[in-house]
Motif scaffolding. Structure first.
Motif, PDB file in Angstrom:
ATOM      1  N   UNK A 241       0.847  -1.197   0.000  1.00 46.77           N
ATOM      2  CA  UNK A 241       0.000   0.000   0.000  1.00 46.77           C
ATOM      3  C   UNK A 241       0.878   1.240   0.000  1.00 46.77           C
ATOM      4  N   UNK A 242       0.400   2.266  -0.663  1.00 45.12           N
ATOM      5  CA  UNK A 242       1.100   3.547  -0.690  1.00 45.12           C
ATOM      6  C   UNK A 242       0.422   4.568   0.217  1.00 45.12           C
ATOM      7  N   UNK A 243      -0.798   4.242   0.650  1.00 43.70           N
ATOM      8  CA  UNK A 243      -1.550   5.182   1.473  1.00 43.70           C
ATOM      9  C   UNK A 243      -0.965   5.263   2.878  1.00 43.70           C
ATOM     10  N   UNK A 244      -1.301   6.317   3.566  1.00 39.22           N
ATOM     11  CA  UNK A 244      -0.815   6.540   4.919  1.00 39.22           C
ATOM     12  C   UNK A 244      -1.491   5.564   5.874  1.00 39.22           C
ATOM     13  N   UNK A 245      -0.710   4.795   6.600  1.00 40.37           N
ATOM     14  CA  UNK A 245      -1.267   3.817   7.534  1.00 40.37           C
ATOM     15  C   UNK A 245      -1.987   4.474   8.703  1.00 40.37           C
ATOM     16  N   UNK A 246      -1.810   5.772   8.872  1.00 43.88           N
ATOM     17  CA  UNK A 246      -2.479   6.469   9.971  1.00 43.88           C
ATOM     18  C   UNK A 246      -3.999   6.432   9.825  1.00 43.88           C
ATOM     19  N   UNK A 247      -4.502   6.166   8.610  1.00 46.71           N
ATOM     20  CA  UNK A 247      -5.953   6.101   8.413  1.00 46.71           C
ATOM     21  C   UNK A 247      -6.523   4.765   8.862  1.00 46.71           C
ATOM     22  N   UNK A 248      -5.664   3.791   9.117  1.00 46.05           N
ATOM     23  CA  UNK A 248      -6.123   2.472   9.557  1.00 46.05           C
ATOM     24  C   UNK A 248      -6.024   2.378  11.080  1.00 46.05           C
ATOM     25  N   UNK A 249      -6.789   1.441  11.640  1.00 43.94           N
ATOM     26  CA  UNK A 249      -6.669   1.147  13.072  1.00 43.94           C
ATOM     27  C   UNK A 249      -5.771  -0.079  13.206  1.00 43.94           C
ATOM     28  N   UNK A 250      -4.608   0.126  13.786  1.00 50.42           N
ATOM     29  CA  UNK A 250      -3.636  -0.947  13.934  1.00 50.42           C
ATOM     30  C   UNK A 250      -3.496  -1.305  15.409  1.00 50.42           C
ATOM     31  N   UNK A 251      -3.643  -2.591  15.714  1.00 52.07           N
ATOM     32  CA  UNK A 251      -3.535  -3.031  17.102  1.00 52.07           C
ATOM     33  C   UNK A 251      -2.758  -4.335  17.192  1.00 52.07           C
ATOM     34  N   UNK A 252      -2.129  -4.516  18.327  1.00 48.17           N
ATOM     35  CA  UNK A 252      -1.551  -5.797  18.715  1.00 48.17           C
ATOM     36  C   UNK A 252      -2.097  -6.094  20.096  1.00 48.17           C
ATOM     37  N   UNK A 253      -2.785  -7.222  20.231  1.00 47.79           N
ATOM     38  CA  UNK A 253      -3.423  -7.571  21.510  1.00 47.79           C
ATOM     39  C   UNK A 253      -4.357  -6.461  21.984  1.00 47.79           C
ATOM     40  N   UNK A 254      -5.012  -5.793  21.028  1.00 52.71           N
ATOM     41  CA  UNK A 254      -5.965  -4.740  21.351  1.00 52.71           C
ATOM     42  C   UNK A 254      -5.332  -3.403  21.659  1.00 52.71           C
ATOM     43  N   UNK A 255      -4.015  -3.303  21.529  1.00 50.77           N
ATOM     44  CA  UNK A 255      -3.291  -2.097  21.930  1.00 50.77           C
ATOM     45  C   UNK A 255      -2.808  -1.336  20.691  1.00 50.77           C
ATOM     46  N   UNK A 256      -3.179  -0.065  20.534  1.00 50.37           N
ATOM     47  CA  UNK A 256      -2.565   0.744  19.480  1.00 50.37           C
ATOM     48  C   UNK A 256      -1.071   0.903  19.777  1.00 50.37           C
ATOM     49  N   UNK A 257      -0.244   0.855  18.743  1.00 46.53           N
ATOM     50  CA  UNK A 257       1.199   0.885  18.975  1.00 46.53           C
ATOM     51  C   UNK A 257       1.870   1.902  18.053  1.00 46.53           C
ATOM     52  N   UNK A 258       3.001   2.463  18.473  1.00 49.27           N
ATOM     53  CA  UNK A 258       3.716   3.428  17.640  1.00 49.27           C
ATOM     54  C   UNK A 258       4.320   2.750  16.415  1.00 49.27           C
ATOM     55  N   UNK A 259       4.028   3.260  15.248  1.00 48.25           N
ATOM     56  CA  UNK A 259       4.518   2.663  14.016  1.00 48.25           C
ATOM     57  C   UNK A 259       6.019   2.821  13.839  1.00 48.25           C
ATOM     58  N   UNK A 260       6.629   3.731  14.601  1.00 50.80           N
ATOM     59  CA  UNK A 260       8.072   3.910  14.456  1.00 50.80           C
ATOM     60  C   UNK A 260       8.875   2.832  15.189  1.00 50.80           C
ATOM     61  N   UNK A 261       8.215   2.044  16.035  1.00 46.39           N
ATOM     62  CA  UNK A 261       8.918   0.939  16.686  1.00 46.39           C
ATOM     63  C   UNK A 261       9.265  -0.129  15.648  1.00 46.39           C
ATOM     64  N   UNK A 262      10.348  -0.848  15.896  1.00 49.51           N
ATOM     65  CA  UNK A 262      10.750  -1.906  14.975  1.00 49.51           C
ATOM     66  C   UNK A 262       9.955  -3.177  15.244  1.00 49.51           C
ATOM     67  N   UNK A 263       9.973  -4.079  14.283  1.00 50.99           N
ATOM     68  CA  UNK A 263       9.270  -5.353  14.441  1.00 50.99           C
ATOM     69  C   UNK A 263       9.841  -6.168  15.590  1.00 50.99           C
ATOM     70  N   UNK A 264      11.170  -6.167  15.739  1.00 56.24           N
ATOM     71  CA  UNK A 264      11.761  -6.965  16.813  1.00 56.24           C
ATOM     72  C   UNK A 264      11.400  -6.395  18.184  1.00 56.24           C
ATOM     73  N   UNK A 265      11.280  -5.074  18.289  1.00 55.94           N
ATOM     74  CA  UNK A 265      10.827  -4.477  19.544  1.00 55.94           C
ATOM     75  C   UNK A 265       9.412  -4.932  19.872  1.00 55.94           C
ATOM     76  N   UNK A 266       8.529  -4.864  18.883  1.00 52.73           N
ATOM     77  CA  UNK A 266       7.140  -5.256  19.116  1.00 52.73           C
ATOM     78  C   UNK A 266       7.025  -6.742  19.428  1.00 52.73           C
ATOM     79  N   UNK A 267       7.832  -7.563  18.766  1.00 54.82           N
ATOM     80  CA  UNK A 267       7.786  -9.012  19.033  1.00 54.82           C
ATOM     81  C   UNK A 267       8.197  -9.300  20.471  1.00 54.82           C
ATOM     82  N   UNK A 268       9.246  -8.664  20.935  1.00 56.25           N
ATOM     83  CA  UNK A 268       9.704  -8.901  22.301  1.00 56.25           C
ATOM     84  C   UNK A 268       8.667  -8.466  23.326  1.00 56.25           C
TER      85      UNK A 268
END
Length: 284
Positions: A241-268
């Protein structure tokens, strides 16, 4: 509260102490359920009052079967019984995934979550448990190149692991996972599954999880390569996608998360008990 903690600096989030703190809080999350039983073969099932229970968000959908069976008690028919769960739109809930992930994907904040449970007779084995351990083996293989750490678990240890998972007891889970936890924690690869759904598209019992309106991608991520990418860029690449992800609702375990975090940070910080990171993307 967890969402606020995730706004800390990336370096602070990667400390073992912070990861333990966030994981502990994550496991303490429970989802209120209102469950209505449907079974033509059960006496007076149509008049049974709904069951109210609290289920761990991190446990697989199928793991709440024992809670429901216990509440039904003597109302159960003779013989081996398994349960399947359906939402208010009669969409069959996939029992492979954490309950909270399925809720975040299908619902829009309804509490308690209203579910229907249907009984199946002459069922052999514990399908929910088998599916969980299959997911754990897949994560182990992705991380270490072998699933033997899971396959060779003594039965008593595996039973404790499963019991702790479905009860939402993290410390007991860690104690039971000592034979492989450190190997998984320090592995160079990990699994990420992304679910993507557009809210405009309503699911029904015919399409359900096979619907073209729910996209699912499973990725094996190298911790020192793709894992270091900002999650914003990784998701844009994966979802194409080229659109801004800010228009979507993104959650992990029901928690909105900062998109600037890395995948390995979020996995841990936010991985599920099967050592997979589940990301839910819901477009307007």
């Amino acid at each position: 509260a967890l969402a606020k903690r995730l706004r800390c600096s990336g370096a602070h989030l990667m400390t073992n102490e912070k990861a333990e703190e966030v994981q502990e809080a994550l496991w303490s999350g429970f989802l209120p359920l209102k469950v209505q039983v449907e079974d033509d073969g059960m006496e007076s099932s149509a008049s049974l009052p709904p069951l109210y229970l609290q289920a761990p968000r991190q446990a697989p959908v199928g793991a709440i079967q024992e809670q429901v069976l216990h509440l039904l008690g003597e109302g159960l028919p003779a013989g081996s019984v398994a349960l399947t769960f359906w939402d208010t739109h009669q969409v069959h809930l996939n029992s492979n995934y954490p309950l909270g992930v399925v809720y975040d994907l299908l619902e829009s904040g309804e509490i308690p979550w209203k579910l229907t449970v249907k009984c199946t007779r002459d069922h052999q084995g514990d399908e929910a448990r088998d599916q969980f351990f299959n997911a754990l083996k897949a994560a182990s293989y992705a991380a270490t190149g072998s699933a033997q750490h899971v396959i060779t678990m003594p039965t008593a240890e595996a039973n404790k692991l499963w019991d702790a998972c479905r009860a939402g007891k993290r410390q007991e889970y860690k104690d039971a996972a000592t034979s492989f936890h450190d190997k998984m924690e320090n592995a160079q690869r990990f699994l990420v599954r992304v679910f993507c759904r557009r809210n405009k598209q309503k699911l029904d019992s015919d399409r359900g999880w096979s619907s073209k309106h729910i996209e699912s991608k499973l990725k094996v991520v190298a911790a020192e390569k793709e894992g270091l990418m900002q999650t914003r860029q990784a998701l844009k690449d994966w979802l194409q996608v080229d659109t801004d992800l800010e228009t979507a609702r993104l959650t992990i375990a029901g928690i909105p998360f900062p998109l600037e975090l890395s995948l390995v940070q979020l996995w841990r910080l936010l991985r599920a008990p099967d050592y997979t990171l589940y990301i839910v993307v819901r477009w307007p």
